[in-house]
Design a protein around this motif. Structure first.
Motif, PDB file in Angstrom:
ATOM      1  N   ARG A 418      26.942  70.563 141.334  1.00  0.00           N
ATOM      2  CA  ARG A 418      28.001  69.591 141.620  1.00  0.00           C
ATOM      3  C   ARG A 418      27.437  68.326 142.271  1.00  0.00           C
ATOM      4  N   ASN A 419      26.571  68.501 143.251  1.00  0.00           N
ATOM      5  CA  ASN A 419      26.031  67.349 143.965  1.00  0.00           C
ATOM      6  C   ASN A 419      25.005  66.583 143.129  1.00  0.00           C
ATOM      7  N   ARG A 421      25.345  66.205 139.878  1.00  0.00           N
ATOM      8  CA  ARG A 421      26.186  65.374 139.013  1.00  0.00           C
ATOM      9  C   ARG A 421      26.686  64.135 139.773  1.00  0.00           C
ATOM     10  N   ARG A 422      27.049  64.316 141.070  1.00  0.00           N
ATOM     11  CA  ARG A 422      27.484  63.179 141.873  1.00  0.00           C
ATOM     12  C   ARG A 422      26.364  62.144 141.999  1.00  0.00           C
ATOM     13  N   LYS A 503      41.815  62.058 139.910  1.00  0.00           N
ATOM     14  CA  LYS A 503      41.283  62.334 141.244  1.00  0.00           C
ATOM     15  C   LYS A 503      42.337  62.158 142.333  1.00  0.00           C
ATOM     16  N   PRO A 560      35.390  62.509 146.597  1.00  0.00           N
ATOM     17  CA  PRO A 560      34.076  61.879 146.435  1.00  0.00           C
ATOM     18  C   PRO A 560      34.202  60.575 145.653  1.00  0.00           C
ATOM     19  N   THR A 562      32.086  56.283 145.223  1.00  0.00           N
ATOM     20  CA  THR A 562      31.188  55.250 145.763  1.00  0.00           C
ATOM     21  C   THR A 562      31.889  53.918 146.006  1.00  0.00           C
TER      22      THR A 562
END
Length: 607
Positions: A418-419, A421-422, A503, A560, A562
């Motif tokens: 998961r992280n 992919r982030r 989301k 999550p 950016t």
């Protein structure tokens, strides 16, 4: 005897007739004529003399009235030079001068011949411009009119070279004085005849000269005012044109070169340089023409904050908010720089300082952005390889290819996946925004089926929809024309907007997509993505499409992200020629709209 009309030719005829009668009577007396006849003749002569006196008086009165009208016209006329020419022609007719001229004082206190006229009423050539400088000078100096019936034998002017050389005889000169200041002179002469001008001519012209001096002084003042206003307008026009020219592009080198060129033109110089303060003292950034700047003199001017004005050079310090930033160094070899232009060139230098500082700041910003883009690009490329490896090994472990995982191990591997992919999405967004800002992201538009692109984006978000058990609806207008778009970037736009909608929409919420051709924008396909999510307040909507911005809301913070997705999306939409906007309220969901141009039939798609 009939009353004579006011005509100088008739007055002269009467005088001639009177002289002839007197001569005839003298002859008769010699021959013994009767005294009675003499008495009758005497009475007739007295009547003729009175008539001549009356005619002369009326004639002089008419002349004075005419000169008064003419002097009044000088004040009232917009074209005062033409009026002066008319005055000079009238004065010559009245005085029977051979020629005349107006000499007016210039700004340097010298006399310039402004108006000339001969007996025919025509200006005479410069070759005939021969007059008595001594009489003109003496008249101005004494502030009194001068009359000479024969300058050749007048003892006052025996030492005058111009009178002897030019054969001048009858001369009448009247100074034009206003409030103690000489405005010029009226000069009349007759080179061929003596005794042309009389004391009455002198008195008439002196009276007129007083009026003319006032009128000329006023006209000169108006001319100076007009010239000053015209000069100010010209200077403002130059400053506006310069500002427009320098702000057309913030290209650093162009601003430097154009600044020097404008300063040279304004100062009437031939060459120049611009120098900016640097560690080594002054660094000459641009030069136009042949010039070797005196660095010592330039630095002296910069740090004293005072310009240096000399006949062959101008040194102008450049300042921003009392802080010295550089200098303009202007020179001339084949001409003399005028001190009168210094004030204007200093104002121009103030505008140059602003343009130079803006260009320098822009250049620093450009270099900083370039450095940032290079850094992001290098780091992103360096991160991609290890992240790809991490993602591959994590996927392998998750599938059990290296042995069965227990529940805790499976949880750890899923966290890695998961992280990773982030991280991959973050690197992709950073690369995209960096390339957009650097102008390196290029589109390859072609005719595409909007519905096909939307189907591809829908496949990408299918797992997200299923995970949150959300309802997805799609409404595409029948007969929708093809879009002119880069299919990969259009897919990215749709995925970003759909992912955001998912989301920030709760479980079992609704995501609806509508695509149609709006009547008010028939050349664009419009897409609306509506969700039943948390919504966005009006104050946050203003900043929503800026980089790294995230709404100050706990429900947003826990997701999550950016803060780059919407900024990238906006740039991509606008690069296609479309636009993007939203309608939203807190707790009532949001609708994001964007447009993409349609592909016109038969149009060339090569960009």
């Amino acid at each position: 005897m009939e009353t004579l009309k006011i005509d100088s030719s008739q007055t002269k005829e009467t005088l001639t007739q009177l002289q002839q009668l007197i001569q005839e009577q003298r002859h008769a007396l010699k021959n013994g004529a009767a005294t009675g006849e003499l008495a009758r003749q005497m009475a007739m002569w007295e009547q003729m003399v009175r008539q001549v006196q009356t005619d002369l008086m009326l004639e002089k009165s008419a002349q004075l009235n005419m000169l008064y009208e003419l002097s009044h016209n000088i004040n009232a006329s917009l074209d005062w030079r033409r009026t002066l020419q008319s005055v000079m022609n009238a004065v010559i007719r009245i005085t029977e001068a051979e020629r005349g001229m107006f000499l007016l004082s210039n700004d340097d206190g010298k006399l310039d011949v402004e108006i000339t006229s001969n007996a025919s009423g025509e200006p005479f050539s410069e070759a005939d411009l021969k007059f008595s400088y001594s009489i003109v000078g003496k008249s101005l100096q004494s502030e009194r009119p001068i009359l000479t019936t024969n300058a050749q034998i007048d003892p006052r002017f025996q030492n005058s070279d111009s009178i002897i050389a030019y054969g001048l005889r009858s001369i009448l000169c009247v100074p034009l004085i206003h409030e103690g200041e000489p405005q010029g002179v009226i000069y009349l002469d007759n080179r061929a005849k003596s005794g042309i001008f009389t004391q009455e001519d002198l008195a008439i012209l002196a009276a007129f000269g007083k009026h003319a001096a006032v009128a000329i002084a006023n006209a000169q003042q108006h001319r100076h005012t007009d010239l000053a206003l015209s000069e100010k307008v010209r200077e403002l026009t130059i400053l506006q044109e310069m500002a427009r020219d320098l702000n057309t592009s913030l290209n650093y080198q162009r601003v430097m070169e154009r600044s020097v060129a404008w300063a040279i033109a304004a100062a009437g110089a031939e060459a120049g340089s611009i120098g900016l303060i640097a560690e080594e003292g002054l660094r000459w950034e641009a030069t136009v023409g042949q010039v070797e700047p005196d660095k010592s003199a330039a630095l002296h001017s910069v740090y004293r904050k005072k310009p240096l004005m000399e006949s062959f050079r101008m040194i102008l310090p450049l300042q921003r908010e009392e802080r010295p930033i550089g200098v303009l160094y202007l020179t001339a070899q084949d001409r003399e720089l005028k001190a009168s232009k210094l004030e204007f060139v200093l104002r121009l230098a103030d505008n140059v300082a602003i343009a130079v500082e803006n260009a320098r700041l822009y250049e620093a910003l450009r270099q900083a952005n370039q450095a940032k883009s290079d850094f992001v690009s290098i780091v992103s490329h360096e991160l991609r390889t290890p992240m790809t490896s991490l993602q591959g090994y994590a996927d392998t472990l998750y599938r059990g290819a290296a042995g069965e995982l227990n529940a805790q191990q499976r949880e750890f591997v899923e966290a890695i996946r998961r992280n990773t992919r982030r991280m991959q999405l973050l690197v992709k967004d950073l690369l995209d925004i960096s390339r957009i800002e650097a102008g390196r992201l290029k589109l390859t538009p072609r005719s595409v089926d909007f519905k096909d692109v939307l189907t591809e984006a829908q496949h990408f978000i299918a797992d997200q929809l299923e995970e949150k058990e959300q309802v997805f609806s799609l409404d595409v207008w029948n007969g929708l024309p093809k879009a002119l778009a880069d299919p990969d970037r259009l897919t990215q736009i749709l995925i970003n907007l759909l992912s955001n909608a998912i989301k920030y929409t709760p479980y079992r919420g609704t995501i609806a997509v509508r695509v149609w051709l709006p009547s008010e924008e028939p050349d664009f396909i419009r897409c609306a993505i509506t969700d039943t999510g948390i919504g966005i307040g009006a104050q946050d909507q203003v900043r929503l499409f800026t980089k790294f911005f995230r709404v100050d809301n706990p429900d947003v913070k826990e997701q999550p992200g950016t803060g780059l997705g919407l900024a990238i999306t906006k740039n991509l939409v606008e690069m296609h020629g479309g636009r993007i906007w939203l309608e939203s309220e807190r707790a009532k969901g949001s609708t994001f709209f964007f447009t993409i141009p349609i592909a016109m039939p038969e149009m060339s798609l090569a960009f």
